[in-house]
Design a protein around this motif. Structure first.
Motif, PDB file in Angstrom:
ATOM      1  N   GLY A 125       0.787  -1.221   0.000  1.00 13.05           N
ATOM      2  CA  GLY A 125       0.000   0.000   0.000  1.00 13.05           C
ATOM      3  C   GLY A 125       0.817   1.268   0.000  1.00 13.05           C
ATOM      4  O   GLY A 125       0.264   2.372  -0.027  1.00 13.05           O
ATOM      5  N   THR A 126       2.153   1.125   0.037  1.00 14.85           N
ATOM      6  CA  THR A 126       3.008   2.324   0.050  1.00 14.85           C
ATOM      7  C   THR A 126       3.684   2.557  -1.293  1.00 14.85           C
ATOM      8  O   THR A 126       4.444   3.519  -1.428  1.00 14.85           O
ATOM      9  N   GLY A 127       3.437   1.684  -2.267  1.00 13.40           N
ATOM     10  CA  GLY A 127       4.052   1.870  -3.572  1.00 13.40           C
ATOM     11  C   GLY A 127       5.486   1.396  -3.596  1.00 13.40           C
ATOM     12  O   GLY A 127       5.853   0.419  -2.943  1.00 13.40           O
ATOM     13  N   ALA A 128       6.331   2.109  -4.325  1.00 19.15           N
ATOM     14  CA  ALA A 128       7.729   1.723  -4.480  1.00 19.15           C
ATOM     15  C   ALA A 128       8.527   2.031  -3.220  1.00 19.15           C
ATOM     16  O   ALA A 128       8.070   2.714  -2.302  1.00 19.15           O
ATOM     17  N   TYR A 129       9.762   1.549  -3.203  1.00 15.15           N
ATOM     18  CA  TYR A 129      10.654   1.749  -2.060  1.00 15.15           C
ATOM     19  C   TYR A 129      10.936   3.236  -1.860  1.00 15.15           C
ATOM     20  O   TYR A 129      11.240   3.970  -2.807  1.00 15.15           O
ATOM     21  N   THR A 130      10.853   3.672  -0.615  1.00 23.68           N
ATOM     22  CA  THR A 130      11.177   5.060  -0.266  1.00 23.68           C
ATOM     23  C   THR A 130      12.299   5.138   0.759  1.00 23.68           C
ATOM     24  O   THR A 130      13.179   5.983   0.664  1.00 23.68           O
TER      25      THR A 130
ATOM     26  N   SER B 210       9.164  -4.225  -4.642  1.00 20.86           N
ATOM     27  CA  SER B 210       7.768  -4.364  -4.232  1.00 20.86           C
ATOM     28  C   SER B 210       7.022  -5.167  -5.288  1.00 20.86           C
ATOM     29  O   SER B 210       7.530  -5.405  -6.382  1.00 20.86           O
ATOM     30  N   GLY B 211       5.809  -5.587  -4.967  1.00 23.67           N
ATOM     31  CA  GLY B 211       5.002  -6.327  -5.943  1.00 23.67           C
ATOM     32  C   GLY B 211       5.188  -7.811  -5.825  1.00 23.67           C
ATOM     33  O   GLY B 211       5.297  -8.369  -4.729  1.00 23.67           O
TER      34      GLY B 211
ATOM     35  N   GLY C  49      13.124   2.406   6.578  1.00 24.99           N
ATOM     36  CA  GLY C  49      12.158   2.444   7.668  1.00 24.99           C
ATOM     37  C   GLY C  49      10.732   2.163   7.228  1.00 24.99           C
ATOM     38  O   GLY C  49       9.866   1.905   8.075  1.00 24.99           O
ATOM     39  N   ASN C  50      10.503   2.197   5.933  1.00 29.44           N
ATOM     40  CA  ASN C  50       9.166   1.952   5.398  1.00 29.44           C
ATOM     41  C   ASN C  50       9.094   0.579   4.728  1.00 29.44           C
ATOM     42  O   ASN C  50       8.488   0.422   3.670  1.00 29.44           O
ATOM     43  N   THR C  51       9.743  -0.389   5.356  1.00 26.92           N
ATOM     44  CA  THR C  51       9.769  -1.738   4.807  1.00 26.92           C
ATOM     45  C   THR C  51       9.271  -2.751   5.836  1.00 26.92           C
ATOM     46  O   THR C  51       9.217  -2.468   7.041  1.00 26.92           O
ATOM     47  N   VAL C  52       8.933  -3.920   5.340  1.00 29.62           N
ATOM     48  CA  VAL C  52       8.500  -5.011   6.212  1.00 29.62           C
ATOM     49  C   VAL C  52       9.642  -5.467   7.106  1.00 29.62           C
ATOM     50  O   VAL C  52       9.425  -5.891   8.248  1.00 29.62           O
ATOM     51  N   ALA C  53      10.871  -5.373   6.612  1.00 29.06           N
ATOM     52  CA  ALA C  53      12.028  -5.732   7.443  1.00 29.06           C
ATOM     53  C   ALA C  53      12.102  -4.851   8.680  1.00 29.06           C
ATOM     54  O   ALA C  53      12.409  -5.323   9.784  1.00 29.06           O
ATOM     55  N   SER C  54      11.822  -3.563   8.513  1.00 27.56           N
ATOM     56  CA  SER C  54      11.814  -2.651   9.655  1.00 27.56           C
ATOM     57  C   SER C  54      10.691  -2.993  10.624  1.00 27.56           C
ATOM     58  O   SER C  54      10.876  -2.958  11.849  1.00 27.56           O
TER      59      SER C  54
END
Length: 251
Positions: free
Chosen positions: A114-119, A151-152, A122-127
Motif C-alpha cells: 500500500g506504500t508503492g515503491a521503495y522510499t 515491491s510487488g 524504515g518503510n519496509t516489512v524488514a523494519s
C-alpha cells in the motif's frame, strides 16, 4: 426342384449367430448432430468414484497443513525472521535465538503493501519485523534489518536475494540458514530461499503455529481455509511455474 440361390434357411442352421444390427439413427438438428453409443458409470462405478473423491478430500484436509507448515532445522549460523510475522512468530524467533546457535537475527522484507515503491528502509516489512522483535524483548544489538527494495510480486524471493547480496557484501561466511516464518507459508519460504542461495547453502525452516485457530482442524476456521488454500496455490506456482531471472542467480 430348382435350386434357390442367395436365401439362407435359419431353421436349417439354428446354431448360427448373427451380430445384432442397431437401427440407424437419423441425424438431428438439420443434420448437424449424430447420436453415438457411449460408456457411462454404473451405480457401483459411481459409488467407487464417490469413495475416491471422499478419500482424496480426507487426505487433503489431514495432510496438506503438515506438508506446508514444515519445521526442519539445519546446522546454521544465520537466523532469518520474515518481517511480516506476528507476535507469536517473533516469540518463536526469540526462542530459536536463545538456543545459542546464532550471533544475530536478520529481518527481511520489502516495501510495505500500500506504500508503492521503495522510499526508505524504515518503510519496509524488514523494519516492521525488527520492531516486532524488540517488542518481545529480543536483544536490540542482535537484530539486523536487511530490507529489500523490490515491491510487488515474488516478494519472498526478492527478500532472500537481498539478504544473500547483503551477506556477500559484508563477507559473512554462511554455514547454513534457518528461517522463522508462520504456518503454511513455511515450505514455500524454504523453497524460494533455497532458490536464491543455491544448493551449496543448507536452508532450514521453523514454522510458528498460529494460536488463533486449531491447525489440525484448519478447515473449520475461515482464517485457516484462507491460509491453507492460498498457500497451496502459491506453493504450486513457486514449485512449478516460478523461474527467477538468470541475472539474479548469477549476481
Amino acid at each position: 426342384m430348382p435350386e434357390i440361390i442367395g436365401i439362407t434357411n435359419k431353421a436349417a442352421n439354428p446354431g448360427s449367430i448373427e451380430p445384432a444390427q442397431s437401427a440407424p439413427v437419423a441425424p438431428g438438428f438439420l443434420g448437424l448432430l449424430n447420436r453415438r453409443e457411449r460408456w457411462g458409470l454404473s451405480w457401483p462405478g459411481r459409488f467407487v468414484l464417490l469413495g475416491l473423491v471422499l478419500l482424496g478430500g480426507w487426505a487433503f484436509m489431514v495432510y496438506t497443513y503438515p506438508f506446508l507448515a514444515e519445521t526442519d532445522r539445519v546446522d546454521a549460523n544465520i537466523l532469518v525472521v520474515e518481517g511480516w510475522v506476528h507476535q507469536f512468530g517473533a516469540v518463536a524467533a526469540l526462542k530459536e535465538f536463545d538456543s545459542g546457535a546464532y550471533p544475530r537475527a536478520y529481518t527481511t522484507g520489502g516495501p510495505m503493501e500500500g506504500t508503492g515503491a521503495y522510499t526508505s528502509d524504515g518503510n519496509t516489512v524488514a523494519s516492521l519485523g525488527a520492531s516486532m522483535l524488540q517488542n518481545v524483548r529480543f536483544p536490540a544489538d542482535a537484530i539486523q534489518m536487511v530490507p529489500s527494495h523490490v515491491s510487488g510480486r515474488d516478494r519472498t524471493y526478492s527478500s532472500a536475494l537481498a539478504l544473500r547480496q547483503w551477506l556477500q557484501e559484508k563477507k559473512i561466511v554462511v554455514r547454513g540458514i534457518n528461517i522463522v516464518t508462520e504456518g503454511a507459508h513455511a515450505r514455500r519460504t524454504r523453497l524460494l530461499f533455497q532458490e536464491a542461495f543455491g544448493n551449496d547453502v543448507p536452508v532450514g525452516v521453523i514454522s510458528a503455529v498460529n494460536p488463533d485457530y486449531d491447525a489440525k482442524h484448519w478447515w473449520r476456521y475461515s482464517e485457516g481455509v484462507r491460509e491453507v488454500i492460498g498457500e497451496n496455490l502459491a506453493y504450486i506456482y513457486a514449485r512449478f511455474f516460478f523461474h527467477p531471472p538468470s541475472q539474479a542467480k548469477s549476481e
